[in-house]
Design a protein around this motif. Sequence first.
Motif, PDB file in Angstrom:
ATOM      1  N   GLY A 188     -10.775   9.663   2.203  1.00 60.25           N
ATOM      2  CA  GLY A 188     -10.060  10.349   3.269  1.00 60.25           C
ATOM      3  C   GLY A 188      -9.705   9.399   4.405  1.00 60.25           C
ATOM      4  N   ILE A 189     -10.647   8.516   4.753  1.00 59.00           N
ATOM      5  CA  ILE A 189     -10.404   7.553   5.831  1.00 59.00           C
ATOM      6  C   ILE A 189      -9.287   6.589   5.435  1.00 59.00           C
ATOM      7  CG2 ILE A 189     -11.402   5.662   7.158  1.00 59.00           C
ATOM      8  CD1 ILE A 189     -14.097   7.070   6.955  1.00 59.00           C
ATOM      9  N   ILE A 190      -9.353   6.107   4.193  1.00 63.38           N
ATOM     10  CA  ILE A 190      -8.325   5.183   3.698  1.00 63.38           C
ATOM     11  C   ILE A 190      -6.956   5.865   3.691  1.00 63.38           C
ATOM     12  CG2 ILE A 190      -7.521   3.878   1.697  1.00 63.38           C
ATOM     13  CD1 ILE A 190     -10.436   3.386   0.981  1.00 63.38           C
ATOM     14  N   SER A 191      -6.945   7.141   3.302  1.00 64.04           N
ATOM     15  CA  SER A 191      -5.696   7.902   3.275  1.00 64.04           C
ATOM     16  C   SER A 191      -5.101   8.041   4.677  1.00 64.04           C
ATOM     17  CB  SER A 191      -5.936   9.289   2.678  1.00 64.04           C
ATOM     18  OG  SER A 191      -4.770  10.087   2.736  1.00 64.04           O
ATOM     19  N   ILE A 192      -5.962   8.329   5.653  1.00 64.09           N
ATOM     20  CA  ILE A 192      -5.502   8.483   7.039  1.00 64.09           C
ATOM     21  C   ILE A 192      -4.937   7.161   7.559  1.00 64.09           C
ATOM     22  CG2 ILE A 192      -6.291   8.829   9.412  1.00 64.09           C
ATOM     23  CD1 ILE A 192      -8.267  10.900   8.296  1.00 64.09           C
ATOM     24  N   ILE A 193      -5.631   6.063   7.283  1.00 63.20           N
ATOM     25  CA  ILE A 193      -5.167   4.744   7.744  1.00 63.20           C
ATOM     26  C   ILE A 193      -3.840   4.385   7.078  1.00 63.20           C
ATOM     27  CG2 ILE A 193      -5.673   2.272   7.725  1.00 63.20           C
ATOM     28  CD1 ILE A 193      -8.637   2.993   7.975  1.00 63.20           C
ATOM     29  N   THR A 194      -3.731   4.669   5.780  1.00 60.52           N
ATOM     30  CA  THR A 194      -2.504   4.356   5.043  1.00 60.52           C
ATOM     31  C   THR A 194      -1.315   5.153   5.576  1.00 60.52           C
ATOM     32  OG1 THR A 194      -3.780   3.894   3.028  1.00 60.52           O
ATOM     33  CG2 THR A 194      -1.416   4.316   2.775  1.00 60.52           C
ATOM     34  N   ILE A 195      -1.536   6.448   5.798  1.00 56.37           N
ATOM     35  CA  ILE A 195      -0.462   7.307   6.316  1.00 56.37           C
ATOM     36  C   ILE A 195      -0.039   6.850   7.708  1.00 56.37           C
ATOM     37  CG2 ILE A 195       0.094   9.633   7.111  1.00 56.37           C
ATOM     38  CD1 ILE A 195      -1.724  10.697   4.883  1.00 56.37           C
ATOM     39  N   THR A 196      -1.032   6.521   8.557  1.00 61.22           N
ATOM     40  CA  THR A 196      -0.729   6.077   9.919  1.00 61.22           C
ATOM     41  C   THR A 196       0.073   4.780   9.901  1.00 61.22           C
ATOM     42  OG1 THR A 196      -2.770   7.101  10.736  1.00 61.22           O
ATOM     43  CG2 THR A 196      -1.714   5.456  12.152  1.00 61.22           C
ATOM     44  N   ALA A 197      -0.345   3.840   9.036  1.00 60.14           N
ATOM     45  CA  ALA A 197       0.367   2.557   8.927  1.00 60.14           C
ATOM     46  C   ALA A 197       1.803   2.774   8.464  1.00 60.14           C
ATOM     47  CB  ALA A 197      -0.367   1.631   7.968  1.00 60.14           C
TER      48      ALA A 197
ATOM     49  N   LEU B 211      -2.473   8.068  18.927  1.00 60.85           N
ATOM     50  CA  LEU B 211      -1.936   9.425  18.822  1.00 60.85           C
ATOM     51  C   LEU B 211      -1.707   9.807  17.361  1.00 60.85           C
ATOM     52  CD1 LEU B 211      -0.783  11.983  20.147  1.00 60.85           C
ATOM     53  CD2 LEU B 211       1.443  10.837  20.180  1.00 60.85           C
ATOM     54  N   LEU B 212      -1.110   8.904  16.587  1.00 55.53           N
ATOM     55  CA  LEU B 212      -0.844   9.186  15.180  1.00 55.53           C
ATOM     56  C   LEU B 212      -2.146   9.324  14.391  1.00 55.53           C
ATOM     57  CD1 LEU B 212       2.211   6.829  14.449  1.00 55.53           C
ATOM     58  CD2 LEU B 212       2.219   9.326  14.642  1.00 55.53           C
ATOM     59  N   LEU B 213      -3.129   8.489  14.712  1.00 52.89           N
ATOM     60  CA  LEU B 213      -4.426   8.595  14.036  1.00 52.89           C
ATOM     61  C   LEU B 213      -5.057   9.960  14.286  1.00 52.89           C
ATOM     62  CD1 LEU B 213      -6.115   5.099  14.550  1.00 52.89           C
ATOM     63  CD2 LEU B 213      -5.695   6.241  12.353  1.00 52.89           C
ATOM     64  N   LEU B 214      -5.053  10.389  15.535  1.00 53.54           N
ATOM     65  CA  LEU B 214      -5.621  11.697  15.866  1.00 53.54           C
ATOM     66  C   LEU B 214      -4.871  12.821  15.158  1.00 53.54           C
ATOM     67  CD1 LEU B 214      -6.225  11.253  19.716  1.00 53.54           C
ATOM     68  CD2 LEU B 214      -7.956  11.309  17.912  1.00 53.54           C
ATOM     69  N   LEU B 215      -3.556  12.719  15.134  1.00 55.52           N
ATOM     70  CA  LEU B 215      -2.734  13.738  14.477  1.00 55.52           C
ATOM     71  C   LEU B 215      -3.042  13.800  12.983  1.00 55.52           C
ATOM     72  CD1 LEU B 215       0.963  14.494  15.154  1.00 55.52           C
ATOM     73  CD2 LEU B 215       0.241  14.124  12.807  1.00 55.52           C
ATOM     74  N   ASN B 216      -3.169  12.632  12.363  1.00 61.41           N
ATOM     75  CA  ASN B 216      -3.432  12.594  10.921  1.00 61.41           C
ATOM     76  C   ASN B 216      -4.851  13.046  10.587  1.00 61.41           C
ATOM     77  OD1 ASN B 216      -0.842  11.641  10.245  1.00 61.41           O
ATOM     78  ND2 ASN B 216      -1.433   9.542  10.704  1.00 61.41           N
ATOM     79  N   ILE B 217      -5.802  12.769  11.476  1.00 60.97           N
ATOM     80  CA  ILE B 217      -7.181  13.245  11.266  1.00 60.97           C
ATOM     81  C   ILE B 217      -7.216  14.768  11.316  1.00 60.97           C
ATOM     82  CG2 ILE B 217      -9.479  13.354  12.304  1.00 60.97           C
ATOM     83  CD1 ILE B 217      -9.072  10.434  13.192  1.00 60.97           C
TER      84      ILE B 217
ATOM     85  N   LEU C  73      -3.549  20.663   7.195  1.00 60.25           N
ATOM     86  CA  LEU C  73      -2.243  21.002   7.746  1.00 60.25           C
ATOM     87  C   LEU C  73      -1.195  20.023   7.216  1.00 60.25           C
ATOM     88  CD1 LEU C  73      -3.348  21.613  11.458  1.00 60.25           C
ATOM     89  CD2 LEU C  73      -3.018  23.327   9.660  1.00 60.25           C
ATOM     90  N   SER C  74       0.063  20.316   7.488  1.00 64.25           N
ATOM     91  CA  SER C  74       1.154  19.459   7.002  1.00 64.25           C
ATOM     92  C   SER C  74       1.760  18.637   8.136  1.00 64.25           C
ATOM     93  CB  SER C  74       2.244  20.318   6.346  1.00 64.25           C
ATOM     94  OG  SER C  74       2.731  21.297   7.256  1.00 64.25           O
ATOM     95  N   LEU C  75       0.972  18.392   9.185  1.00 62.50           N
ATOM     96  CA  LEU C  75       1.490  17.657  10.333  1.00 62.50           C
ATOM     97  C   LEU C  75       1.948  16.258   9.955  1.00 62.50           C
ATOM     98  CD1 LEU C  75      -1.156  18.653  13.052  1.00 62.50           C
ATOM     99  CD2 LEU C  75       1.154  19.564  12.759  1.00 62.50           C
ATOM    100  N   SER C  76       1.181  15.577   9.122  1.00 60.41           N
ATOM    101  CA  SER C  76       1.527  14.209   8.728  1.00 60.41           C
ATOM    102  C   SER C  76       2.869  14.161   8.013  1.00 60.41           C
ATOM    103  CB  SER C  76       0.434  13.628   7.823  1.00 60.41           C
ATOM    104  OG  SER C  76      -0.801  13.563   8.508  1.00 60.41           O
ATOM    105  N   ASN C  77       3.085  15.127   7.117  1.00 59.77           N
ATOM    106  CA  ASN C  77       4.357  15.174   6.385  1.00 59.77           C
ATOM    107  C   ASN C  77       5.530  15.457   7.326  1.00 59.77           C
ATOM    108  OD1 ASN C  77       3.112  14.686   3.915  1.00 59.77           O
ATOM    109  ND2 ASN C  77       2.777  16.877   3.518  1.00 59.77           N
TER     110      ASN C  77
END
Length: 270
Positions: free
Chosen positions: A3-12, A211-217, A224-228
């Motif tokens: 999950g952490i790796i996914s969040i970092i990847t999406i944020t990047a 901000l993006l990290l918090l949103l993706n977490i 939720l679908s916020l990241s998408n």
Amino acid sequence: MEGIISIITITASQLFQLLGVIFFFGFLLKWLGEQSLAHYTYGSKLFNFMSFIGTPVHEFGHFIMCKIFRYQVEEVIWYQKPNNSGTLGYVNFSYNPGSMYQRIGKFFVGVGPLFSGPVAIFLLLYFLLPDAYHAISTHIGMISTTWSLHTFEQILQLSWTFLVALFNVHNALSWQFYVFIVLACSIAVHIRLSKPDLESATSGIVAITVLLLLLNIVSQFFHLSLSNHVLIYVAHFNAFYISIMIVITVISLLFFMTSIIWGTMKNRTA
């Protein structure tokens, strides 16, 4: 861990898509502007004339972003003759470093000219050469954000459409065409970001990343679908922005080639 790796990847990915396009055109226009102006005598009448037109538009980009992000604007110099440090204009401001909103604003204040310059040029195109504007308006926002051969074909098509709409017999016989060329080139060459501009923009990236990290977490934790949604909005922004900046880059390239010809002629007569 996944999950952490996914969040970092999406944020990047979000950061790269959002900031990569802006910085790419920022550095490209900076290089073209510096190379173009290198062929003109610093402080000459022609240089001062172009700076008189382009500098206020550049500074307005900083100014309007300060207002949007509620900065305290302390002093604005829209244009001045180059001083010892070569400064043509500036915006002095203060902000609250404890405000996340204003810290994010550091990025947008820094890159403000990359928005004000294109808007000014498109307004000139709309009012002075409406046929050329309408010829390319249907292409704006249609560039694919998934880089492929088709994307480059779209870029070339938009560039060619703009050139054909700009350089034709009808425009060549109108005074509006020459006014547009002079004003657009003066603005385009001053879109480039200075070192303080880049430093301001870079310092704001940290706040955007947080901000993006918090949103993706939150998005992953609550399913939720916020990241998408962020990626979709960024893709729409990139399609629109890339389309506009291609037109600005074409104008900058035209001025760059003209400056080379001017420099060559000047050297031969010297």
